[in-house]
Enzyme design. Structure first.
Site, PDB file in Angstrom:
ATOM      1  N   GLU A   1       5.746 -41.724 -80.101  1.00  0.00           N
ATOM      2  CA  GLU A   1       4.688 -41.811 -81.551  1.00  0.00           C
ATOM      3  C   GLU A   1       3.309 -41.611 -80.646  1.00  0.00           C
ATOM      4  OE1 GLU A   1       5.255 -43.063 -84.778  1.00  0.00           O
ATOM      5  OE2 GLU A   1       7.326 -42.344 -84.352  1.00  0.00           O
TER       6      GLU A   1
ATOM      7  N   GLU B   1      -3.368 -41.880 -85.517  1.00  0.00           N
ATOM      8  CA  GLU B   1      -2.757 -40.614 -85.950  1.00  0.00           C
ATOM      9  C   GLU B   1      -3.711 -39.378 -85.870  1.00  0.00           C
ATOM     10  OE1 GLU B   1      -0.596 -38.913 -90.198  1.00  0.00           O
ATOM     11  OE2 GLU B   1      -1.370 -40.951 -89.974  1.00  0.00           O
TER      12      GLU B   1
END
Length: 276
Positions: free
Chosen positions: A139, A148
């Protein structure tokens, strides 16, 4: 550096950073007030029922299923400095996460989750820890990313969720070791941990202890309950159809390779059902 880490292109590792949780939240994610009959459980989402979904992990009240006893495994002894640094040292020196994530901060956050990595046999514990760090490695790109990529451009607001309505001035894109996303996750995570997830979601990217806690919060509520089904079930719990059932075979394999490598480092077999 981990054996498999040498062969996995870092760009593949971060392809899905930030789309964690998209489209995989249970249908009953929008909570209602509990007021269940005495023979029913109030689930972690605030709904009444009698199945394991209601009475299992996160059950708030009623005839909740008793939690399994913890074992004597020391997570700190498994997650050694060498193991943790073997992950983060792969990240480029300029990565934001290099000065944000650390083993000490992980262990401090872990104090709030004493059941993490301590359920079942010693081998079960080592597999769970390996699984957690396999997903975190994927991730975040080896603890490189706190947020992100291109997150602010993404719309992760569920306008139908009335319990945790979106603040129009905030973004609920992926943040943290397991990229927490959506208002319906920031809200309850904040309530559980102790920050305003709806109005201050950026806290997850600013406070490393809270950041690790959000990853552990999601893990304990949504991933640990299925880990006995194999590593593939943990992939499904984190990214669902975005990767599973042919959604993205390359990222599934990337996660599996990290997991197998970490299991090897911990001296435990990875078990069956590795993919989803």
């Amino acid at each position: 550096m981990a054996v498999y880490s040498k062969t996995i292109n870092l760009s593949i590792t971060i392809v899905l950073v930030g789309i964690f949780l998209a489209g995989i939240v249970p249908e009953n994610a929008v909570a209602q007030n509990c007021g269940c009959p005495s023979d029913q459980c109030c689930s972690r989402w605030g709904f009444c029922g009698t199945t394991d979904e209601y009475c299992g992990a996160g059950c708030q009240e009623g005839p909740c299923t008793p939690a399994s006893p913890t074992n004597d495994v020391s997570v700190a002894d498994v997650v050694t400095t060498g193991f943790f640094n073997g992950i983060i040292d792969v990240a480029d020196a300029g990565c934001a996460g290099k000065n944000f994530y650390s083993r000490d901060r992980f262990l401090e956050a872990l104090n709030s989750y004493p059941r993490f990595g301590r359920v079942g046999s010693v081998d079960d514990s080592r597999r769970e820890i390996a699984a957690f760090f396999a997903h975190v490695t994927h991730e975040t790109g080896h603890f490189c990313h706190i947020e992100e990529i291109d997150g602010p451009s993404k719309d992760y607001c569920d306008e139908d969720n009335t319990q945790y309505p979106c603040n129009p001035n905030k973004g609920y894109y992926g943040r943290g070791p397991i990229q927490l996303s959506w208002n319906f996750n920031y809200g309850p995570a904040g309530e559980s941990i102790g920050f305003d997830g709806v109005n201050m979601p950026e806290t997850v990217a600013n406070d490393p202890i809270i950041s690790f806690k959000t990853a552990l919060w999601y893990w304990m509520n949504s991933v640990q309950p299925v880990i006995g089904q194999g590593f593939g079930a943990t992939i499904r719990a984190i990214n669902g159809a975005l990767e599973c059932d042919g959604g993205n075979a390359a990222t599934v394999q990337a996660r599996v390779q990290y997991y197998v490598d970490y299991c090897d480092q911990f001296g435990v077999s990875p078990g069956d059902n590795l993919t989803c």
